[in-house]
Scaffold this motif. Sequence first.
Motif, PDB file in Angstrom:
ATOM      1  N   VAL A 141      12.519  86.014  12.920  1.00 14.06           N
ATOM      2  CA  VAL A 141      13.676  85.980  12.024  1.00 14.06           C
ATOM      3  C   VAL A 141      14.589  87.175  12.256  1.00 14.06           C
ATOM      4  N   ASP A 142      14.326  87.946  13.312  1.00 16.93           N
ATOM      5  CA  ASP A 142      15.197  89.073  13.621  1.00 16.93           C
ATOM      6  C   ASP A 142      16.591  88.567  13.983  1.00 16.93           C
ATOM      7  N   THR A 143      17.579  89.419  13.772  1.00 15.92           N
ATOM      8  CA  THR A 143      18.964  89.043  14.086  1.00 15.92           C
ATOM      9  C   THR A 143      19.658  90.088  14.945  1.00 15.92           C
ATOM     10  N   THR A 144      18.898  91.055  15.456  1.00 15.98           N
ATOM     11  CA  THR A 144      19.472  92.166  16.215  1.00 15.98           C
ATOM     12  C   THR A 144      20.386  91.704  17.340  1.00 15.98           C
ATOM     13  N   ALA A 145      19.911  90.755  18.144  1.00 16.96           N
ATOM     14  CA  ALA A 145      20.635  90.357  19.346  1.00 16.96           C
ATOM     15  C   ALA A 145      22.035  89.837  19.005  1.00 16.96           C
ATOM     16  N   TYR A 146      22.163  89.130  17.890  1.00 18.80           N
ATOM     17  CA  TYR A 146      23.472  88.588  17.525  1.00 18.80           C
ATOM     18  C   TYR A 146      24.451  89.709  17.191  1.00 18.80           C
ATOM     19  N   SER A 147      24.011  90.686  16.415  1.00 12.59           N
ATOM     20  CA  SER A 147      24.900  91.783  16.033  1.00 12.59           C
ATOM     21  C   SER A 147      25.270  92.645  17.234  1.00 12.59           C
ATOM     22  N   VAL A 148      24.314  92.816  18.156  1.00 10.34           N
ATOM     23  CA  VAL A 148      24.619  93.556  19.385  1.00 10.34           C
ATOM     24  C   VAL A 148      25.700  92.825  20.170  1.00 10.34           C
ATOM     25  N   MET A 149      25.566  91.503  20.285  1.00  3.38           N
ATOM     26  CA  MET A 149      26.581  90.708  20.976  1.00  3.38           C
ATOM     27  C   MET A 149      27.943  90.874  20.322  1.00  3.38           C
TER      28      MET A 149
ATOM     29  N   PHE B 122      31.725  83.397  14.072  1.00  5.86           N
ATOM     30  CA  PHE B 122      31.089  82.950  15.311  1.00  5.86           C
ATOM     31  C   PHE B 122      32.092  82.236  16.213  1.00  5.86           C
ATOM     32  N   ILE B 123      32.866  81.350  15.635  1.00 10.96           N
ATOM     33  CA  ILE B 123      33.850  80.601  16.428  1.00 10.96           C
ATOM     34  C   ILE B 123      34.853  81.555  17.079  1.00 10.96           C
ATOM     35  N   ASN B 124      35.272  82.571  16.348  1.00  8.21           N
ATOM     36  CA  ASN B 124      36.196  83.558  16.911  1.00  8.21           C
ATOM     37  C   ASN B 124      35.528  84.370  18.026  1.00  8.21           C
ATOM     38  N   LEU B 125      34.243  84.648  17.893  1.00  6.49           N
ATOM     39  CA  LEU B 125      33.535  85.371  18.950  1.00  6.49           C
ATOM     40  C   LEU B 125      33.448  84.539  20.220  1.00  6.49           C
TER      41      LEU B 125
END
Length: 543
Positions: free
Chosen positions: A97-105, A528-531
């Motif tokens: 359930v970690d979310t680190t990778a998304y915030s790094v992106m 997300f869509i903007n990213l």
Amino acid sequence: MKTRLLAAVCATAGTAMLASCATNEEAALEEAESDTVIVTAQKAQGPQPGAMAYSSLARPMMAPPPEPAITEQYEETDPNPVKLTSEEPVSTFSSDVDTTAYSVMRRYISSDNRLPPSDSVRVEEYVNYFDYQYTAPKSADAPFTPTIWVTPSPWNAGTRLMHIGVKGFDLQPEKTPDANIVLLLDVSGSMMADNKLPLVKKSVELLVEEMSRDDRISIVVYAGAAGVVLEPTPGNKKTKIMEALNALEAGGSTAGGEGLSLAYKLAEENFADDKVNRIILATDGDFNVGVVDADSLEDFVARKRKSGIYLTVLGFGEGNYNDVIAQKLAQAGNGVAAYIDTLNEARKVLVREFRSTLFPIAKDLKFQVEFNPAVVAEYRLIGYETRLLNREDFNNDAIDAGDIGSGHTVTALYELALVGSEARLIDDRRYAAAPAAAGNMDEFAFVRLRYKLPAEEDSRLIETPVPTADAFSSLGAAPQDARFAAAVAAFGQKLQRAGYTDRYAYEEIVDLANNAKGEDPYGDRAEFINLVRAAAKIDKEKS
């Protein structure tokens, strides 16, 4: 050279060190090992109070310093391969359930205007960044009810996506236990930048606002050494807590191992059976004094997890961020990892998801999927590369796995090539045995989940078949959440450079996500869509 080095050291020094710079130039010089280290420190830490007072010591015609080297560390991984069902029908992995990778992106794309390193991409953390409306369990004693969808794949007309989702039982505020929190804060010199210790303070302030009179919070800090700056304090003593927090300044080396040891010692001394006992570590992971090896730190935390104390790791900063240490510590400590790149992300993790961040409803959640070779010729697990388990680990309660907080959702996606599909990637073997008679054609797979309740050491089992009759004939007929998760998974695979979604354009991902955005009260899906749009622009400029 001596004068120039002294100026650089003094420019990066804190107030206490300025006096020694003025009275003892040779002592200050001993702290500077090379020009590169000094310049990197200046870039990472920013100008400090009093720095201009020593500008006259520098030579007037200094060349501009080089840009600091990027030393961020991510575990090297390869995307999961396609598996032949007839040879390897069972897939087993731990929840995440970690979310680190998304915030790094997001930080790479939004702040740095570049795509993230492929090794920083963990597709499951992209997908699990978002909440999905899965079937809600009715009781904390049975905290999961699996939701399974099978749809056509958006990026490959010849394959299907099998979507497995669970939503943890959501504890109501009046029923959540009190919290006993030890904040372990990195105040070393590498934490001086605005997106490090200053952002840590603002983030913790949001957490403190959520605390009540019956909660307890204490603060341990570490730099060259570790110390307690706030003994356990009732959560309603907010002024006292914030005074201790705001008095912190960054400086010195990073004795992370010593800090962990002291935090666990304090948590154990104040352990309360009727509270959730948790350490929250806020760091850039740049440990450089004492025990600094990631595996040794992981072993220490793994030994401590039997004490009933959970560990949450919040990563901060850029340039020297050590994701390897953050991930290892969180996984070993029965906790979760998140990366705080903005105050909005801190609000998401520590306010919006306060209960899921702090209050566990299950531990050691494992997934095992057995695919039916009569229907599924090939399969591929999307993401979870760092969470794979051996088949025998599923029934072994001594094997650690992911932990789930109140209301957390966990999603896993498989791409399937059915028997007879032209999208199969693996040829039949020339010398394979003749195929057996067709088996059960009514099921794609059989899904098993194992988990433990927080206070138990024996696991419980959930089993459910995946009927072929329940598959959606078109992607458009599938639920919004299935389509949106597919869009996120497609984007993650493109950034991972996995090769499976190369022909699926960024614009198609945007269209899929836009049409499946649904209710978006906090704007996460719109962001997300903007990213995706921004990534498409960056990718185009590179090519």
